[in-house]
Scaffold this motif. Structure first.
Motif, PDB file in Angstrom:
ATOM      1  N   GLY A 139      -7.174   6.834  -4.800  1.00 34.41           N
ATOM      2  CA  GLY A 139      -6.276   5.720  -5.099  1.00 34.41           C
ATOM      3  C   GLY A 139      -4.813   6.118  -4.959  1.00 34.41           C
ATOM      4  N   GLU A 140      -4.509   7.352  -5.329  1.00 33.97           N
ATOM      5  CA  GLU A 140      -3.124   7.837  -5.205  1.00 33.97           C
ATOM      6  C   GLU A 140      -2.744   7.973  -3.733  1.00 33.97           C
ATOM      7  N   ARG A 141      -3.685   8.510  -2.964  1.00 34.51           N
ATOM      8  CA  ARG A 141      -3.449   8.663  -1.521  1.00 34.51           C
ATOM      9  C   ARG A 141      -3.175   7.286  -0.885  1.00 34.51           C
ATOM     10  N   GLN A 142      -3.968   6.314  -1.374  1.00 34.65           N
ATOM     11  CA  GLN A 142      -3.825   4.942  -0.926  1.00 34.65           C
ATOM     12  C   GLN A 142      -2.410   4.426  -1.175  1.00 34.65           C
ATOM     13  N   ARG A 143      -1.923   4.706  -2.368  1.00 34.74           N
ATOM     14  CA  ARG A 143      -0.576   4.235  -2.719  1.00 34.74           C
ATOM     15  C   ARG A 143       0.478   4.904  -1.850  1.00 34.74           C
ATOM     16  N   VAL A 144       0.291   6.186  -1.580  1.00 37.19           N
ATOM     17  CA  VAL A 144       1.273   6.883  -0.739  1.00 37.19           C
ATOM     18  C   VAL A 144       1.282   6.247   0.657  1.00 37.19           C
ATOM     19  N   ALA A 145       0.084   5.950   1.164  1.00 39.44           N
ATOM     20  CA  ALA A 145      -0.003   5.345   2.504  1.00 39.44           C
ATOM     21  C   ALA A 145       0.736   4.006   2.533  1.00 39.44           C
ATOM     22  N   ILE A 146       0.566   3.224   1.480  1.00 47.08           N
ATOM     23  CA  ILE A 146       1.274   1.937   1.415  1.00 47.08           C
ATOM     24  C   ILE A 146       2.772   2.185   1.244  1.00 47.08           C
ATOM     25  N   GLY A 147       3.107   3.215   0.457  1.00 45.35           N
ATOM     26  CA  GLY A 147       4.511   3.574   0.245  1.00 45.35           C
ATOM     27  C   GLY A 147       5.219   3.886   1.550  1.00 45.35           C
ATOM     28  N   ARG A 148       4.498   4.529   2.457  1.00 43.31           N
ATOM     29  CA  ARG A 148       5.090   4.872   3.745  1.00 43.31           C
ATOM     30  C   ARG A 148       5.531   3.631   4.516  1.00 43.31           C
TER      31      ARG A 148
END
Ligand SMILES: Nc1ncnc2c1ncn2[C@@H]1O[C@H](COP(=O)(O)OP(=O)(O)OP(=O)(O)O)[C@@H](O)[C@H]1O
Ligand SMILES: [Mg+2]
Length: 378
Positions: A139-148
């Motif tokens: 889920g954290e990785r997911q957020r980083v991807a969206i953050g990008r």
């Protein structure tokens, strides 16, 4: 303003037609879901909007400006890919800063820092900025991807099945978060998924795509209650809409849809004329599981069906029944006393049923009034 318009878009890869004369208007600020099975053309559609694919035919507009020949970096559109690619050797901070450092002209360091920290705050990953992707949860990785894609503050966000790698609980959580995020950002968001629950729960409108062609574009409740064809009826909703092949014929001065062991008579209004036009033809009768009535709720129905299986799902029970060799699924309240092999009366909520022509297009929808009724075969 940043609406997205696709005009007569066709995309071919050799002999494969990935998109077939697509016409779509995605409105400014809309949460727009594209729903379709694998290979429907969903990713190709996003790649065409962002500019990673050039359409074989047709034009792409963003915010009213044609961008068909504008390179991806200059479209003000960002895309989050299906596989969530992050740079494994870079920290979360550097992963977020990367898209900004690539920009020409490159924003000043302070500006980059501010945008990275703002995005991290929105996505609640401020405490993770020093970590490497390998040390993040899904889920954290997911957020980083969206953050990008957030840091670039584009006018249009494209997300390609962003939750498909996550487990069920996390998906549920992220689904709600994404919806709130989009509401806050007030930006156009195109969200691709093959999960109808995701599409139903998040979108302002859903586009159902099949083999590169649009089947229906409408708000979730319309797609659910008024499917344009059998494909939409079976793609949206669980279990998929029940379909029974019947034959339309003139009978008793009216029309009947017949099976071996029962008939459905049309009387009055739209039902009669829609069905009369199909006399002599095969049609498909459609009813959702929650609109199938069995046992006492179908008392008086001449149709008896055999129970094949009983599936308790907690909140409700799905009962599989045999109707003239076809499986019909009925959704019933929990606690129903019913056993496999039992013969039970079966009927439908005729204020909510559908009739499709044999090729699949809707020809009749009850629309809240029961113009059809079940009867013994003539
Ligand atoms: N670069 C390519 N070369 C050849 N064929 C391609 C290429 N990209 C996509 N296709 C084909 O175009 C069709 C649509 O593919 P696309 O990836 O858009 O589907 P999708 O709806 O995103 O599917 P999935 O749900 O599996 O991600 C498929 O038949 C696919 O094989
Ligand atoms: Mg895809």
């Amino acid at each position: 303003m940043a609406d997205v318009r696709l005009e007569r878009i066709t995309k071919r890869f050799g002999d494969v037609v990935a998109l077939n004369e697509l016409d779509l208007h995605i409105e400014d600020g809309e949460f727009f879901c594209v729903l379709g099975p694998p290979g429907a053309g969903k990713t190709t559609m996003l790649r065409t909007i962002v500019g990673l694919e050039r359409p074989s035919e047709g034009s792409v507009y963003v915010g009213g400006t044609e961008v068909t020949d504008v390179p991806p970096g200059e479209r003000n559109v960002s895309i989050v890919f299906q596989n969530l690619a992050l740079y494994p050797d870079k920290s979360v901070y550097d992963n977020l800063a990367f898209p900004l450092r690539q920009q020409k002209p490159r924003p000043p360091k302070e500006e980059i820092d501010k945008r990275v920290r703002d995005a991290a705050k929105i996505l609640r990953i401020e405490q993770l900025l020093d970590r490497k992707p390998a040390r993040l949860s899904g889920g954290e990785r997911q957020r980083v991807a969206i953050g990008r894609s957030l840091v670039r503050a584009p006018l249009v966000y494209l997300l390609d099945e962003p939750l498909s790698a996550l487990d069920a609980l996390l998906r549920l959580e992220m689904r709600a978060e994404l919806k709130y995020l989009q509401r806050d950002l007030k930006r156009t968001l195109v969200y691709v998924t093959h999960d109808q629950v995701e599409a139903m729960s998040m979108s302002d409108r859903i586009c159902v795509l099949r083999a590169g062609a649009v089947q229906q574009v409408a708000p979730p409740e319309i797609v659910y209650n008024e499917p344009a064809n059998t494909f939409v009826g079976q793609t949206v909703g669980t279990p998929p809409m029940n379909l029974l092949p019947l034959r339309a014929d003139h009978a008793n001065g009216g029309v009947e849809l017949r099976s071996q062991s029962f008939a459905i008579a049309g009387r009055g209004g739209d039902a009669l004329s829609a069905l009369a036009a199909r006399a002599g033809q095969a049609v498909q009768f459609g009813a959702r599981a929650e609109d199938v009535r069995i046992g006492q709720d179908a008392a008086g129905s001449p149709l008896r069906s055999r129970v094949i299986a009983v599936e308790p799902l907690g909140g409700e029970v799905i009962v599989d029944l045999d109707v003239d060799g076809h499986i019909v699924k009925a959704m019933t309240p929990p606690g129903i006393q019913i056993e496999p092999d039992e013969l039970v009366p079966l009927s439908f909520d005729f204020t909510r049923v559908h009739v499709f022509e044999n090729e699949g297009s809707a020809v009749y929808r009850a629309g809240g009034e029961a113009h059809l009724s079940i009867s013994a075969p003539a």
